[in-house]
Motif scaffolding. Structure first.
Motif, PDB file in Angstrom:
ATOM      1  N   ARG A  23      -4.764  12.899  -9.277  1.00 32.56           N
ATOM      2  CA  ARG A  23      -4.707  11.945  -8.168  1.00 32.56           C
ATOM      3  C   ARG A  23      -5.577  12.330  -6.973  1.00 32.56           C
ATOM      4  O   ARG A  23      -5.275  11.974  -5.848  1.00 32.56           O
ATOM      5  N   GLU A  24      -6.628  13.065  -7.180  1.00 38.37           N
ATOM      6  CA  GLU A  24      -7.530  13.360  -6.064  1.00 38.37           C
ATOM      7  C   GLU A  24      -8.538  12.231  -5.952  1.00 38.37           C
ATOM      8  O   GLU A  24      -8.849  11.546  -6.915  1.00 38.37           O
ATOM      9  N   GLN A  37      -3.578  12.138 -16.846  1.00 43.14           N
ATOM     10  CA  GLN A  37      -3.456  12.838 -18.113  1.00 43.14           C
ATOM     11  C   GLN A  37      -3.897  14.284 -17.932  1.00 43.14           C
ATOM     12  O   GLN A  37      -4.694  14.595 -17.052  1.00 43.14           O
ATOM     13  N   LEU A  38      -3.403  15.150 -18.786  1.00 40.87           N
ATOM     14  CA  LEU A  38      -3.737  16.559 -18.721  1.00 40.87           C
ATOM     15  C   LEU A  38      -5.192  16.778 -19.116  1.00 40.87           C
ATOM     16  O   LEU A  38      -5.625  16.306 -20.175  1.00 40.87           O
ATOM     17  N   PRO A  98     -16.072  12.924  -7.777  1.00 43.97           N
ATOM     18  CA  PRO A  98     -15.548  13.776  -8.850  1.00 43.97           C
ATOM     19  C   PRO A  98     -15.862  15.242  -8.555  1.00 43.97           C
ATOM     20  O   PRO A  98     -17.010  15.587  -8.276  1.00 43.97           O
ATOM     21  N   HIS A  99     -14.841  16.095  -8.600  1.00 43.58           N
ATOM     22  CA  HIS A  99     -15.049  17.499  -8.259  1.00 43.58           C
ATOM     23  C   HIS A  99     -14.018  18.387  -8.937  1.00 43.58           C
ATOM     24  O   HIS A  99     -13.052  17.905  -9.515  1.00 43.58           O
ATOM     25  N   PHE A 100     -14.271  19.688  -8.863  1.00 50.64           N
ATOM     26  CA  PHE A 100     -13.316  20.675  -9.344  1.00 50.64           C
ATOM     27  C   PHE A 100     -13.192  21.771  -8.295  1.00 50.64           C
ATOM     28  O   PHE A 100     -14.020  21.876  -7.385  1.00 50.64           O
ATOM     29  N   HIS A 101     -12.144  22.567  -8.426  1.00 49.78           N
ATOM     30  CA  HIS A 101     -11.889  23.675  -7.515  1.00 49.78           C
ATOM     31  C   HIS A 101     -12.256  24.974  -8.221  1.00 49.78           C
ATOM     32  O   HIS A 101     -11.835  25.193  -9.366  1.00 49.78           O
TER      33      HIS A 101
END
Length: 86
Positions: free
Chosen positions: A17-18, A77-78, A22-25
């Motif tokens: 839900r971010e 979804q995972l 589109p990004h990642f940590h």
């Protein structure tokens, strides 16, 4: 927040839900950076130079898989695990 990959002490995670882009940590010790999947630029935060180089090398190699995971997270979804940098 699901961990999708780990390598050389770096943890890669993605939230559900971010909001875009589109990004990642990427987490390393006390550092955290949010990386744009499309441009591979830091959106927020920082990493030490060597850790950032490793993260960007990994992200460039798995950019398509990262976008797939982003889309899964947007659908609540995972995300799938992604191979580490070797």
């Amino acid at each position: 927040m699901p961990t999708i990959s780990q390598f050389f002490g770096i943890v890669i995670q993605m939230f559900w839900r971010e909001h875009g882009p589109p990004h990642f940590h990427a987490l390393y010790a006390e550092y955290e950076a949010l990386i744009d999947i499309r441009t591979l630029e830091i959106i927020k935060g920082s990493l030490p130079k060597r850790a950032l180089a490793l993260v960007l090398e990994w992200a460039a190699q798995y950019q398509a898989e990262l976008m797939e995971d982003w889309n899964l997270c947007q659908q609540k979804q995972l995300p799938k695990k992604i191979a580490p940098l070797e």
